[in-house]
Enzyme design. Structure first.
Site, PDB file in Angstrom:
ATOM      1  N   LYS A  78     -12.074   1.528  -9.854  1.00 29.38           N
ATOM      2  CA  LYS A  78     -11.402   1.531  -8.548  1.00 29.38           C
ATOM      3  C   LYS A  78     -12.499   0.846  -7.986  1.00 29.38           C
ATOM      4  CE  LYS A  78      -8.553   2.410  -5.137  1.00 29.38           C
ATOM      5  NZ  LYS A  78      -7.051   1.794  -5.108  1.00 29.38           N
ATOM      6  N   ASP A  89      -8.346   8.797  -4.995  1.00 31.94           N
ATOM      7  CA  ASP A  89      -7.713   7.889  -5.988  1.00 31.94           C
ATOM      8  C   ASP A  89      -8.879   7.699  -7.071  1.00 31.94           C
ATOM      9  OD1 ASP A  89      -5.495   7.927  -4.283  1.00 31.94           O
ATOM     10  OD2 ASP A  89      -5.750   5.803  -3.807  1.00 31.94           O
ATOM     11  N   LEU A 149       8.488  13.379  -7.545  1.00 31.48           N
ATOM     12  CA  LEU A 149       8.231  14.645  -8.411  1.00 31.48           C
ATOM     13  C   LEU A 149       7.646  15.804  -7.514  1.00 31.48           C
ATOM     14  CD1 LEU A 149       6.480  13.088 -11.614  1.00 31.48           C
ATOM     15  CD2 LEU A 149       8.774  14.242 -11.136  1.00 31.48           C
ATOM     16  N   THR A 199       0.774  -1.245  -0.072  1.00 31.41           N
ATOM     17  CA  THR A 199      -0.120   0.118   0.055  1.00 31.41           C
ATOM     18  C   THR A 199       0.807   1.201   0.087  1.00 31.41           C
ATOM     19  OG1 THR A 199      -1.917   0.986   1.045  1.00 31.41           O
ATOM     20  CG2 THR A 199      -0.269   0.184   2.522  1.00 31.41           C
ATOM     21  N   GLU A 200       0.356   2.478  -0.435  1.00 35.30           N
ATOM     22  CA  GLU A 200       0.950   3.625  -0.384  1.00 35.30           C
ATOM     23  C   GLU A 200       2.353   3.451  -1.265  1.00 35.30           C
ATOM     24  OE1 GLU A 200      -0.159   6.151   0.639  1.00 35.30           O
ATOM     25  OE2 GLU A 200      -2.027   5.189   1.612  1.00 35.30           O
ATOM     26  N   VAL A 201       2.243   2.914  -2.557  1.00 38.03           N
ATOM     27  CA  VAL A 201       3.404   2.964  -3.494  1.00 38.03           C
ATOM     28  C   VAL A 201       3.316   3.777  -4.625  1.00 38.03           C
ATOM     29  CG1 VAL A 201       4.181   0.646  -2.486  1.00 38.03           C
ATOM     30  CG2 VAL A 201       2.654   0.613  -4.227  1.00 38.03           C
ATOM     31  N   GLY A 202       2.078   4.314  -4.661  1.00 37.83           N
ATOM     32  CA  GLY A 202       1.780   5.215  -5.689  1.00 37.83           C
ATOM     33  C   GLY A 202       0.929   4.437  -6.979  1.00 37.83           C
ATOM     34  N   LYS A 203       0.200   3.317  -6.809  1.00 31.29           N
ATOM     35  CA  LYS A 203      -0.689   2.859  -7.753  1.00 31.29           C
ATOM     36  C   LYS A 203      -1.263   3.816  -8.490  1.00 31.29           C
ATOM     37  CE  LYS A 203      -2.889  -0.085  -5.417  1.00 31.29           C
ATOM     38  NZ  LYS A 203      -2.270   0.384  -3.926  1.00 31.29           N
ATOM     39  N   THR A 204      -2.241   4.854  -7.757  1.00 29.47           N
ATOM     40  CA  THR A 204      -3.092   5.530  -8.324  1.00 29.47           C
ATOM     41  C   THR A 204      -2.276   6.631  -9.302  1.00 29.47           C
ATOM     42  OG1 THR A 204      -4.703   5.393  -6.888  1.00 29.47           O
ATOM     43  CG2 THR A 204      -5.059   7.431  -8.137  1.00 29.47           C
ATOM     44  N   THR A 205      -1.112   7.172  -8.834  1.00 29.78           N
ATOM     45  CA  THR A 205      -0.281   8.220  -9.433  1.00 29.78           C
ATOM     46  C   THR A 205       0.171   7.491 -10.970  1.00 29.78           C
ATOM     47  OG1 THR A 205       0.515   9.126  -7.323  1.00 29.78           O
ATOM     48  CG2 THR A 205       1.936   9.316  -9.489  1.00 29.78           C
ATOM     49  N   GLU A 242      -8.085  -0.731 -11.034  1.00 29.06           N
ATOM     50  CA  GLU A 242      -6.962  -0.371 -10.067  1.00 29.06           C
ATOM     51  C   GLU A 242      -7.340  -1.275  -8.781  1.00 29.06           C
ATOM     52  OE1 GLU A 242      -5.291   2.917  -6.918  1.00 29.06           O
ATOM     53  OE2 GLU A 242      -5.758   3.543  -8.851  1.00 29.06           O
ATOM     54  N   SER A 272     -11.489   2.563   0.396  1.00 29.43           N
ATOM     55  CA  SER A 272     -11.414   2.625   1.806  1.00 29.43           C
ATOM     56  C   SER A 272     -10.836   4.125   2.141  1.00 29.43           C
ATOM     57  CB  SER A 272     -11.347   1.955   2.810  1.00 29.43           C
ATOM     58  OG  SER A 272      -9.878   1.587   2.577  1.00 29.43           O
ATOM     59  N   ALA A 323      -6.567  -2.360  -4.467  1.00 32.26           N
ATOM     60  CA  ALA A 323      -6.149  -1.667  -3.247  1.00 32.26           C
ATOM     61  C   ALA A 323      -5.078  -2.450  -2.595  1.00 32.26           C
ATOM     62  CB  ALA A 323      -7.444  -1.713  -2.307  1.00 32.26           C
ATOM     63  N   GLY A 324      -3.978  -1.588  -2.283  1.00 28.25           N
ATOM     64  CA  GLY A 324      -3.120  -2.247  -1.529  1.00 28.25           C
ATOM     65  C   GLY A 324      -2.290  -3.060  -2.485  1.00 28.25           C
TER      66      GLY A 324
END
Length: 229
Positions: free
Chosen positions: A38, A55, A208, A12-18, A117, A42, A119-120
């Site tokens: 998506k 996201d 960035l 999680t928090e690795v930038g999937k959505t980015t 996408e 949560s 989740a996690g």
């Protein structure tokens, strides 16, 4: 020509959505129609229109098809906790059946480039013994892996790639998202990832100041997915 991919991450928090938004932007700039899903999120905010997830909104903003928020993100939960726990608290059965129908409806829209996408990471739990990985398995979607580049990422990336292959799916490509620019031996780590992951690297995205979809798209190569651009 239509192509659809499932986007997962090494954690999680690795930038999937980015990265997903960047891929969608790149596809739009190449003249492809785009759609995204998506299916579960949560950590959503309460708005006059209902629960909204940042996201999912970012993905919706890169869809060229006229999609409603509820189509992109059919299951939204307020607590910023694991989706299966948030669903349980809300009295919702978070199983494959709840996710597959809405995602299939997005795929049926027939966009030339569609992303779903997760989740996690790959094995995020659903109800019972099910996992979110059951969704792309059931749909036969090739996978794009977002590797959050930091200490420990090689192990996480290789294990995820092995799980994807064991589940019978194709790893179509991976993206190196440098979330810790101070990672020791960065170049050597990226070279090791390239050696050990059985798919092309679609791009390397540095940390960035403003990770807009356009800025990310400049660092990605959609052609490596085998798309006719």
């Amino acid at each position: 020509m239509t192509a659809a991919f499932f986007v997962t991450g090494t954690d999680t928090e690795v930038g999937k959505t980015t990265i997903a938004a960047g891929l969608l932007h790149a596809a739009r700039m190449a003249g492809l129609s785009t759609a995204a899903a998506k299916p579960v999120a949560s950590g959503c905010s309460r708005t006059p229109a209902g629960l909204r997830n940042d996201d999912a909104l970012a993905l919706l903003g890169e869809c060229s098809l006229a999609l409603r928020y509820e189509e992109v993100n059919p299951l939204a939960f307020a607590p910023a906790i694991a989706p299966h726990l948030a669903a349980r608290e809300a009295g919702v059965l978070l199983d494959l059946q709840a996710l597959r129908g809405p995602v299939q409806a997005i795929l049926d829209q027939g966009a030339e480039f569609t992303l779903v996408e997760g989740a996690g990471g790959w094995r995020v739990p659903l109800a019972g013994q099910a996992a979110l990985s059951d969704l792309p398995i059931s749909l036969g979607l090739p996978v794009i892996l977002v590797v959050g580049v930091r200490l420990g990422c090689i192990n996480h990336a290789v294990l995820t790639a092995e799980a994807i292959a064991r589940d019978g799916l194709t790893l179509a490509g991976w993206v190196a998202n440098v979330i810790d620019p101070k990672t020791s031996r960065l170049e050597e780590n990226l070279a090791t990832l390239a050696e050990r992951l059985p798919a092309p690297c679609l791009g390397r995205v540095p940390r960035l100041a403003k990770a807009t979809p356009a800025a990310v798209a400049e660092r990605l190569d959609l052609a490596l997915l085998g798309l006719a651009l």
